[in-house]
Scaffold this active site. Structure first.
Site, PDB file in Angstrom:
ATOM      1  N   HIS A 270      35.840  27.098  41.457  1.00 25.73           N
ATOM      2  CA  HIS A 270      36.588  25.959  40.890  1.00 25.73           C
ATOM      3  C   HIS A 270      35.899  25.564  39.583  1.00 25.73           C
ATOM      4  O   HIS A 270      35.868  26.345  38.644  1.00 25.73           O
ATOM      5  CB  HIS A 270      36.633  24.865  41.956  1.00 25.73           C
ATOM      6  CG  HIS A 270      37.593  23.747  41.717  1.00 25.73           C
ATOM      7  ND1 HIS A 270      38.475  23.713  40.674  1.00 25.73           N
ATOM      8  CD2 HIS A 270      37.808  22.583  42.406  1.00 25.73           C
ATOM      9  CE1 HIS A 270      39.197  22.603  40.724  1.00 25.73           C
ATOM     10  NE2 HIS A 270      38.802  21.895  41.766  1.00 25.73           N
ATOM     11  N   HIS A 309      44.160  32.689  38.400  1.00 26.53           N
ATOM     12  CA  HIS A 309      44.430  31.302  38.788  1.00 26.53           C
ATOM     13  C   HIS A 309      45.452  31.304  39.905  1.00 26.53           C
ATOM     14  O   HIS A 309      46.359  32.139  39.918  1.00 26.53           O
ATOM     15  CB  HIS A 309      44.967  30.508  37.582  1.00 26.53           C
ATOM     16  CG  HIS A 309      44.797  29.040  37.746  1.00 26.53           C
ATOM     17  ND1 HIS A 309      45.692  28.267  38.434  1.00 26.53           N
ATOM     18  CD2 HIS A 309      43.819  28.222  37.326  1.00 26.53           C
ATOM     19  CE1 HIS A 309      45.263  27.017  38.417  1.00 26.53           C
ATOM     20  NE2 HIS A 309      44.138  26.953  37.761  1.00 26.53           N
ATOM     21  N   ASP A 365      38.310  28.033  32.076  1.00 25.94           N
ATOM     22  CA  ASP A 365      36.849  28.199  32.058  1.00 25.94           C
ATOM     23  C   ASP A 365      36.377  29.368  31.219  1.00 25.94           C
ATOM     24  O   ASP A 365      35.178  29.530  31.015  1.00 25.94           O
ATOM     25  CB  ASP A 365      36.350  28.376  33.501  1.00 25.94           C
ATOM     26  CG  ASP A 365      36.508  27.104  34.302  1.00 25.94           C
ATOM     27  OD1 ASP A 365      36.179  26.045  33.766  1.00 25.94           O
ATOM     28  OD2 ASP A 365      36.965  27.169  35.455  1.00 25.94           O
TER      29      ASP A 365
HETATM   30  N1  CMC Z   1      38.610  39.129  38.939  1.00 25.67           N
HETATM   31  C1  CMC Z   1      39.029  40.234  39.613  1.00 25.67           C
HETATM   32  N2  CMC Z   1      40.017  40.223  40.522  1.00 25.67           N
HETATM   33  C2  CMC Z   1      40.605  39.046  40.756  1.00 25.67           C
HETATM   34  C3  CMC Z   1      40.233  37.869  40.088  1.00 25.67           C
HETATM   35  C4  CMC Z   1      39.190  37.938  39.145  1.00 25.67           C
HETATM   36  N3  CMC Z   1      38.788  36.856  38.470  1.00 25.67           N
HETATM   37  N4  CMC Z   1      40.996  36.841  40.536  1.00 25.67           N
HETATM   38  C5  CMC Z   1      41.814  37.363  41.459  1.00 25.67           C
HETATM   39  N5  CMC Z   1      41.586  38.689  41.586  1.00 25.67           N
HETATM   40  C6  CMC Z   1      42.329  39.633  42.434  1.00 25.67           C
HETATM   41  C7  CMC Z   1      41.932  39.495  43.886  1.00 25.67           C
HETATM   42  O1  CMC Z   1      40.871  40.369  44.213  1.00 25.67           O
HETATM   43  C8  CMC Z   1      43.226  39.867  44.571  1.00 25.67           C
HETATM   44  O2  CMC Z   1      43.367  41.260  44.508  1.00 25.67           O
HETATM   45  P1  CMC Z   1      43.998  42.054  45.775  1.00 25.67           P
HETATM   46  O3  CMC Z   1      45.423  41.608  45.827  1.00 25.67           O
HETATM   47  O4  CMC Z   1      43.807  43.477  45.434  1.00 25.67           O
HETATM   48  O5  CMC Z   1      43.199  41.616  46.974  1.00 25.67           O
HETATM   49  C9  CMC Z   1      44.299  39.281  43.666  1.00 25.67           C
HETATM   50  O6  CMC Z   1      43.696  39.262  42.354  1.00 25.67           O
HETATM   51  C10 CMC Z   1      44.724  37.871  44.051  1.00 25.67           C
HETATM   52  O7  CMC Z   1      43.558  37.071  44.110  1.00 25.67           O
HETATM   53  P2  CMC Z   1      43.353  35.865  45.111  1.00 25.67           P
HETATM   54  O8  CMC Z   1      41.885  35.700  45.371  1.00 25.67           O
HETATM   55  O9  CMC Z   1      44.264  36.023  46.286  1.00 25.67           O
HETATM   56  O10 CMC Z   1      43.898  34.682  44.228  1.00 25.67           O
HETATM   57  P3  CMC Z   1      43.663  33.148  44.486  1.00 25.67           P
HETATM   58  O11 CMC Z   1      44.845  32.445  43.968  1.00 25.67           O
HETATM   59  O12 CMC Z   1      43.268  32.890  45.890  1.00 25.67           O
HETATM   60  O13 CMC Z   1      42.385  32.826  43.588  1.00 25.67           O
HETATM   61  C11 CMC Z   1      40.957  32.148  41.864  1.00 25.67           C
HETATM   62  C12 CMC Z   1      42.383  32.130  42.410  1.00 25.67           C
HETATM   63  C13 CMC Z   1      40.890  31.246  40.622  1.00 25.67           C
HETATM   64  C14 CMC Z   1      39.983  31.557  42.909  1.00 25.67           C
HETATM   65  C15 CMC Z   1      40.582  33.602  41.523  1.00 25.67           C
HETATM   66  O14 CMC Z   1      41.442  34.112  40.538  1.00 25.67           O
HETATM   67  C16 CMC Z   1      39.124  33.723  41.056  1.00 25.67           C
HETATM   68  O15 CMC Z   1      38.214  33.840  41.888  1.00 25.67           O
HETATM   69  N6  CMC Z   1      38.871  33.689  39.718  1.00 25.67           N
HETATM   70  C17 CMC Z   1      37.528  33.711  39.215  1.00 25.67           C
HETATM   71  C18 CMC Z   1      36.920  32.348  39.301  1.00 25.67           C
HETATM   72  C19 CMC Z   1      37.479  31.412  38.276  1.00 25.67           C
HETATM   73  O16 CMC Z   1      37.598  31.741  37.093  1.00 25.67           O
HETATM   74  N7  CMC Z   1      37.787  30.184  38.716  1.00 25.67           N
HETATM   75  C20 CMC Z   1      38.291  29.129  37.824  1.00 25.67           C
HETATM   76  C21 CMC Z   1      39.695  28.755  38.150  1.00 25.67           C
HETATM   77  S1  CMC Z   1      40.414  27.754  36.853  1.00 25.67           S
HETATM   78  C22 CMC Z   1      39.622  26.265  36.966  1.00 25.67           C
HETATM   79  C23 CMC Z   1      40.040  25.496  38.145  1.00 25.67           C
HETATM   80  O17 CMC Z   1      41.207  25.086  38.228  1.00 25.67           O
HETATM   81  O18 CMC Z   1      39.181  25.274  39.003  1.00 25.67           O
END
Ligand code: CMC
Length: 431
Positions: A270, A309, A365
């Site tokens: 986050h 995201h 971020d």
């Molecule tokens: N790098 C590589 N792969 C990713 C990433 C990433 N940053 N984000 C998502 N994926 C992949 C994930 O592995 C999954 O792949 P598969 O379908 O093969 O399993 C797919 O994309 C969907 O990901 P998810 O984890 O189901 O997506 P989510 O909506 O649960 O997660 C997130 C959203 C923000 C937690 C995630 O994208 C992430 O961990 N990003 C990196 C951390 C980050 O930058 N966070 C800041 C978010 S913006 C500020 C805020 O609002 O807090």
């Protein structure tokens, strides 16, 4: 489509019965599912939604996001216009009251915020009890929570005037607590607020003032910080806001609820991601290492921090503004060498099938940490800056929750998959 019937017809194949559920604003009421039963003593159908991926928990008038199109609006105003023309305190007023202030309303709001920036001297003693290397976000969580003990009147949730006072106190005091956490880390004396300065200017004063009699903020840095606060001010029902609402729904005081929101924001998935991005870029070290880094991400060895995201499946509109602003700040204070790695990393990722297929774009971020770093701020202060910006949003959402007749204490259901009833076995008889 006014002539279309706004209902959903479902057939329960277990019983052959058909139900007609009303649709309002593109949603059905989860409680309507409970009518769907196999027998009279059946509890009724529930929806199963870990991480609330498809559950609306509130009707809100504060922030609109269209993740597919990359749109973000506060109270209807596009984020790009607010970033360009507004100020953080004006945006805070807008989020809280629903409308832009008149000149006199803005002046009196600014005056109130400016005159609530001091914190009780006991907070300084509390700060002194933290270890010299304590993470400022840990300090923030603790000191915001501690404020509740200084303001027992904050428990008076039914009084709108009291709620308004706590909102002003929190928006005003967050920068003071954040700056104190930074100065503690550096072993520097705490700097008291300066009422002659703007919100962002005073924050810079409390962070960086040394022996000079009067601190004068750099106007480019002051403006950039103000815009960064605007961009972070609200983001509808994200993890920390949901935490604020959940704790608020138990009628805890706003200081305790906001401390819990800060704790949620602290997580690297986050608000901790801005810090993680700069660590990642530092670790990559040079453009020549980007390809192998991307490969390691694709092999599941880590995430590309600052990408992806839950809601945006397009370029995060905040990241666009921040990327442009980064260069304005670099013109003033010198280029952050990590920007070249970041830009190249973004370019390669946006052309790579792995990221394209999953609609992973830079989020807020990805570039913000580089600006903070160029301002001379240490990485572990980045989530604290996010928290200052998000405070008006958390409070507007809290206020909305308390005035919403439909809201009750938050209490999700579960699907129990543990053991069936079994008899207790005394310790002496266990294997
Ligand atoms: N790098 C590589 N792969 C990713 C990433 C990433 N940053 N984000 C998502 N994926 C992949 C994930 O592995 C999954 O792949 P598969 O379908 O093969 O399993 C797919 O994309 C969907 O990901 P998810 O984890 O189901 O997506 P989510 O909506 O649960 O997660 C997130 C959203 C923000 C937690 C995630 O994208 C992430 O961990 N990003 C990196 C951390 C980050 O930058 N966070 C800041 C978010 S913006 C500020 C805020 O609002 O807090």
């Amino acid at each position: 489509m006014p002539d279309e019937k706004q209902t959903l017809t479902v057939t329960d194949n277990r019983t052959g019965k058909t139900y007609e559920l009303p649709i309002q604003d593109g949603t059905i009421r989860a409680m309507d599912l409970r009518k769907i039963k196999v027998s009279d003593d059946d509890f009724g159908l529930m929806s199963y939604d870990p991480a609330f991926k498809n559950t609306a928990s509130t009707r809100s008038r504060i922030t609109f996001i269209d993740g597919g199109k990359g749109i973000l609006r506060y109270r209807g105003y596009p984020i790009e216009q607010l970033a360009e023309h507004s100020s953080f305190l004006e945006v805070a007023y807008l989020l809280h009251h629903g409308e832009l202030p008149s000149r006199s309303e803005l002046e009196s709001f600014q005056h109130a915020i400016t005159h609530h920036t001091m914190v009780h001297e006991n907070i300084r003693e509390l700060l002194d009890s933290f270890r010299y290397d304590a993470h400022p976000m840990g300090i923030l969580v603790s000191t915001v929570g501690a404020l509740s003990t200084f303001y027992p009147d904050a428990k008076n949730l039914s009084d709108p005037e009291s709620r308004n006072l706590q909102v002003q106190r929190l928006i005003a005091k967050m920068p003071t607590l954040a700056a104190y956490a930074y100065r503690h880390r550096r072993g520097l004396p705490y700097v008291y607020p300066d009422n002659d300065l703007s919100y962002a200017g005073n924050f810079l004063n409390m962070l960086f003032k040394m022996t000079e009699v009067k601190y004068t903020p750099n106007p480019v840095i002051e403006k950039a910080l103000d815009v960064l606060f605007i961009l972070h001010a609200d983001h509808e029902q994200n993890c920390s806001t949901t935490t604020m609402r959940t704790v608020g729904s138990a009628h805890s005081d706003p200081f305790s609820a906001l401390a819990s929101a800060c704790a949620a924001l602290y997580g690297p998935l986050h608000g901790g991601a801005n810090e993680a991005v700069v660590r990642m870029l530092t670790q990559i070290g040079s453009k020549s290492n980007i390809k192998s880094f991307i490969e390691s991400v694709k092999n599941g060895e880590g995430r590309l921090m600052g990408f992806g995201h839950r809601v945006y499946k397009n370029y995060d509109p905040r990241a666009k503004v921040i990327k442009k602003m980064a260069y304005q700040v670099f013109d003033e204070v010198g280029k952050n060498p990590l920007i070249d790695i970041a830009v190249e990393l973004e370019k390669i990722a946006l052309e790579d099938d792995y990221f394209v297929k999953r609609k992973l774009y830079p989020n807020v971020d990805f570039y913000s940490g580089l600006i903070y770093q160029s301002m001379g701020l240490p990485m572990d202060l980045f989530p604290v800056l996010f928290a200052i910006g998000r405070t008006p949003g958390w409070l507007a959402q809290w206020e909305e929750l308390l005035s919403d007749d439909e809201q009750k204490i938050a209490r999700p259901r579960q699907v129990y998959v543990g053991p069936d009833k079994r008899d207790y076995v005394p310790l002496s008889e266990r294997g």
